[in-house]
Write a protein that holds these residues in place. Structure first.
Motif, PDB file in Angstrom:
ATOM      1  N   PHE A 107       0.055 -12.602   0.560  1.00  0.00           N
ATOM      2  CA  PHE A 107      -0.738 -13.562  -0.215  1.00  0.00           C
ATOM      3  C   PHE A 107      -1.419 -14.574   0.704  1.00  0.00           C
ATOM      4  N   ALA A 108      -0.723 -14.978   1.774  1.00  0.00           N
ATOM      5  CA  ALA A 108      -1.302 -15.932   2.730  1.00  0.00           C
ATOM      6  C   ALA A 108      -2.540 -15.326   3.403  1.00  0.00           C
ATOM      7  N   ILE A 109      -2.468 -14.042   3.758  1.00  0.00           N
ATOM      8  CA  ILE A 109      -3.607 -13.362   4.393  1.00  0.00           C
ATOM      9  C   ILE A 109      -4.758 -13.221   3.399  1.00  0.00           C
ATOM     10  N   LYS A 110      -4.419 -12.923   2.147  1.00  0.00           N
ATOM     11  CA  LYS A 110      -5.452 -12.811   1.108  1.00  0.00           C
ATOM     12  C   LYS A 110      -6.171 -14.155   0.929  1.00  0.00           C
ATOM     13  N   ARG A 111      -5.404 -15.236   0.881  1.00  0.00           N
ATOM     14  CA  ARG A 111      -6.001 -16.585   0.743  1.00  0.00           C
ATOM     15  C   ARG A 111      -6.901 -16.891   1.930  1.00  0.00           C
ATOM     16  N   LEU A 112      -6.411 -16.548   3.125  1.00  0.00           N
ATOM     17  CA  LEU A 112      -7.167 -16.823   4.353  1.00  0.00           C
ATOM     18  C   LEU A 112      -8.513 -16.116   4.313  1.00  0.00           C
ATOM     19  N   ARG A 113      -8.537 -14.868   3.881  1.00  0.00           N
ATOM     20  CA  ARG A 113      -9.775 -14.094   3.834  1.00  0.00           C
ATOM     21  C   ARG A 113     -10.709 -14.572   2.736  1.00  0.00           C
ATOM     22  N   GLN A 114     -10.159 -15.295   1.768  1.00  0.00           N
ATOM     23  CA  GLN A 114     -10.982 -15.880   0.702  1.00  0.00           C
ATOM     24  C   GLN A 114     -11.459 -17.291   1.065  1.00  0.00           C
ATOM     25  N   GLY A 115     -11.065 -17.748   2.261  1.00  0.00           N
ATOM     26  CA  GLY A 115     -11.466 -19.076   2.712  1.00  0.00           C
ATOM     27  C   GLY A 115     -10.626 -20.204   2.154  1.00  0.00           C
ATOM     28  N   LEU A 116      -9.444 -19.866   1.626  1.00  0.00           N
ATOM     29  CA  LEU A 116      -8.555 -20.888   1.065  1.00  0.00           C
ATOM     30  C   LEU A 116      -7.448 -21.199   2.062  1.00  0.00           C
ATOM     31  N   ASP A 117      -7.108 -22.473   2.178  1.00  0.00           N
ATOM     32  CA  ASP A 117      -6.078 -22.888   3.127  1.00  0.00           C
ATOM     33  C   ASP A 117      -5.040 -23.743   2.409  1.00  0.00           C
ATOM     34  N   VAL A 118      -3.770 -23.377   2.557  1.00  0.00           N
ATOM     35  CA  VAL A 118      -2.687 -24.156   1.965  1.00  0.00           C
ATOM     36  C   VAL A 118      -1.997 -24.934   3.077  1.00  0.00           C
ATOM     37  N   LYS A 119      -2.000 -26.260   2.962  1.00  0.00           N
ATOM     38  CA  LYS A 119      -1.396 -27.102   3.989  1.00  0.00           C
ATOM     39  C   LYS A 119       0.129 -27.077   3.871  1.00  0.00           C
ATOM     40  N   ASN A 120       0.785 -27.250   4.990  1.00  0.00           N
ATOM     41  CA  ASN A 120       2.241 -27.380   5.017  1.00  0.00           C
ATOM     42  C   ASN A 120       2.569 -28.809   5.439  1.00  0.00           C
ATOM     43  N   PRO A 121       2.905 -29.677   4.473  1.00  0.00           N
ATOM     44  CA  PRO A 121       3.119 -31.091   4.807  1.00  0.00           C
ATOM     45  C   PRO A 121       4.433 -31.363   5.528  1.00  0.00           C
ATOM     46  N   PHE A 122       5.313 -30.363   5.615  1.00  0.00           N
ATOM     47  CA  PHE A 122       6.636 -30.592   6.194  1.00  0.00           C
ATOM     48  C   PHE A 122       6.861 -29.732   7.444  1.00  0.00           C
ATOM     49  N   LEU A 123       5.785 -29.473   8.169  1.00  0.00           N
ATOM     50  CA  LEU A 123       5.868 -28.600   9.340  1.00  0.00           C
ATOM     51  C   LEU A 123       6.777 -29.187  10.418  1.00  0.00           C
ATOM     52  N   VAL A 124       6.602 -30.465  10.707  1.00  0.00           N
ATOM     53  CA  VAL A 124       7.400 -31.117  11.754  1.00  0.00           C
ATOM     54  C   VAL A 124       8.876 -31.139  11.373  1.00  0.00           C
ATOM     55  N   GLU A 125       9.156 -31.465  10.100  1.00  0.00           N
ATOM     56  CA  GLU A 125      10.552 -31.486   9.643  1.00  0.00           C
ATOM     57  C   GLU A 125      11.191 -30.108   9.769  1.00  0.00           C
ATOM     58  N   THR A 126      10.442 -29.077   9.396  1.00  0.00           N
ATOM     59  CA  THR A 126      10.973 -27.715   9.464  1.00  0.00           C
ATOM     60  C   THR A 126      11.244 -27.310  10.913  1.00  0.00           C
ATOM     61  N   GLN A 127      10.321 -27.629  11.806  1.00  0.00           N
ATOM     62  CA  GLN A 127      10.505 -27.307  13.228  1.00  0.00           C
ATOM     63  C   GLN A 127      11.733 -28.014  13.791  1.00  0.00           C
ATOM     64  N   THR A 128      11.935 -29.258  13.377  1.00  0.00           N
ATOM     65  CA  THR A 128      13.061 -30.043  13.877  1.00  0.00           C
ATOM     66  C   THR A 128      14.391 -29.567  13.297  1.00  0.00           C
ATOM     67  N   MET A 129      14.383 -29.191  12.026  1.00  0.00           N
ATOM     68  CA  MET A 129      15.612 -28.777  11.352  1.00  0.00           C
ATOM     69  C   MET A 129      16.060 -27.381  11.748  1.00  0.00           C
ATOM     70  N   TYR A 130      15.081 -26.484  11.976  1.00  0.00           N
ATOM     71  CA  TYR A 130      15.414 -25.078  12.232  1.00  0.00           C
ATOM     72  C   TYR A 130      14.676 -24.580  13.481  1.00  0.00           C
ATOM     73  N   PRO A 131      15.006 -25.102  14.642  1.00  0.00           N
ATOM     74  CA  PRO A 131      14.237 -24.772  15.863  1.00  0.00           C
ATOM     75  C   PRO A 131      14.266 -23.298  16.251  1.00  0.00           C
ATOM     76  N   LYS A 132      15.419 -22.638  16.095  1.00  0.00           N
ATOM     77  CA  LYS A 132      15.523 -21.224  16.470  1.00  0.00           C
ATOM     78  C   LYS A 132      14.662 -20.360  15.560  1.00  0.00           C
ATOM     79  N   GLU A 133      14.762 -20.621  14.246  1.00  0.00           N
ATOM     80  CA  GLU A 133      13.960 -19.874  13.272  1.00  0.00           C
ATOM     81  C   GLU A 133      12.481 -20.137  13.487  1.00  0.00           C
ATOM     82  N   TYR A 134      12.142 -21.372  13.851  1.00  0.00           N
ATOM     83  CA  TYR A 134      10.736 -21.750  14.068  1.00  0.00           C
ATOM     84  C   TYR A 134      10.156 -20.983  15.252  1.00  0.00           C
ATOM     85  N   THR A 135      10.936 -20.856  16.318  1.00  0.00           N
ATOM     86  CA  THR A 135      10.470 -20.136  17.510  1.00  0.00           C
ATOM     87  C   THR A 135      10.201 -18.666  17.182  1.00  0.00           C
TER      88      THR A 135
END
Length: 279
Positions: A107-135
């Protein structure tokens, strides 16, 4: 699950419905697993390099509904991707990742090809909370971008990291998103109360977010926290602003999560807040 499977239906080259030796219907998904196979034939699992068995009935039905709406080549690529994730973590992944991550990324790829972008407002929190999964998620997104010649935004790394963490902890992605949003809210309350701006790349932010994450998990699991009555008394007298703020944060968490936090959590949280407060 060992032994042979009898093929009941071939959904595509990478997905087949089969019956196991104990007569249970399962969904087998693996690269080329259905190629040159016919209904009623027996599939020897020893001849398949990488494959996954979906045993849960709900996951089976969800996957069957998803497959016709996703390109066959994408299903094959996702089998490779999920194998990569399992190998990197050296862990057994909950089978729901086959449905949730395949659905999310297609679905993310479909949105991208349609020119739609969904922001992730909690990117920094996710990277900090789950560093191994983020990598690992970074590697997944790079792989997909290269194979499909797309440019998924960095926000997708955070979403994929949550799917990975969900698959190794059996917590829903919705719940993990809620935790990230809650921690983001708590950090803003701290900044407003102490009149500071916390660097999202600093060690203090890293320590704070990880402490909040562990406090949430302890509350969810109802784990006890060692009490320090003398230390609590000292902190309450010496650092009343941070002590009161710690209880304000705990009350927010209790309300949002509908769980209880032991009094001792306020002690540890006060010490983190004191490190952040203006000297």
């Amino acid at each position: 699950m060992n032994g042979e499977f009898e093929i009941k239906k071939i959904l595509n080259n990478n997905v087949v419905i089969a019956v196991s030796e104990n007569n249970n219907e399962v969904v087998l998904t693996g690269k080329g697993i259905g190629f040159n196979q016919k209904q009623g034939e027996r599939l020897d699992e020893s001849k398949v390099d990488k494959y996954f068995v979906l045993i849960d009935k709900h996951e089976q039905e969800q996957y069957k509904l998803l497959v016709p709406h996703v390109p066959e080549s994408f299903i094959g690529m996702m089998n490779d991707t999920i194998s990569l994730i399992g190998d990197k973590l050296d862990a057994e992944l909950d089978e729901h990742i086959h449905v949730s991550l395949t659905d999310h990324l297609s679905f993310a790829i479909k949105r991208l090809r349609q020119g739609l972008d969904v922001k992730n407002p909690f990117l920094v929190e996710t990277q900090t909370m789950y560093p191994k999964e983020y990598t690992i998620a970074e590697e997944v997104i790079q792989l997909i971008n290269h194979k499909l010649d797309v440019a998924l935004p960095d926000g997708e790394i955070g979403f994929v990291a949550l799917h990975i963490h969900s698959a190794i902890t059996n917590r829903s992605v919705g719940k993990l998103n809620k935790y990230s949003a809650l921690i983001s809210q708590l950090v803003k309350v701290i900044e407003e109360s102490l009149r500071i701006e916390i660097s999202r790349t600093g060690i203090d932010y890293l320590r704070l977010v990880r402490h909040l994450r562990h406090a949430i998990e302890r509350s969810e699991l109802n784990q006890p926290v060692e009490a320090h009555e003398r230390l609590e008394k000292v902190l309450k007298e010496e650092y009343p602003v941070c002590y009161n703020l710690s209880w304000k944060l705990i009350k927010i968490m209790q309300k949002e999560l509908r769980t209880n936090f032991p009094d001792a959590e306020a002690v540890y949280l006060t010490m983190h807040l004191q490190r952040l407060s203006p000297k």
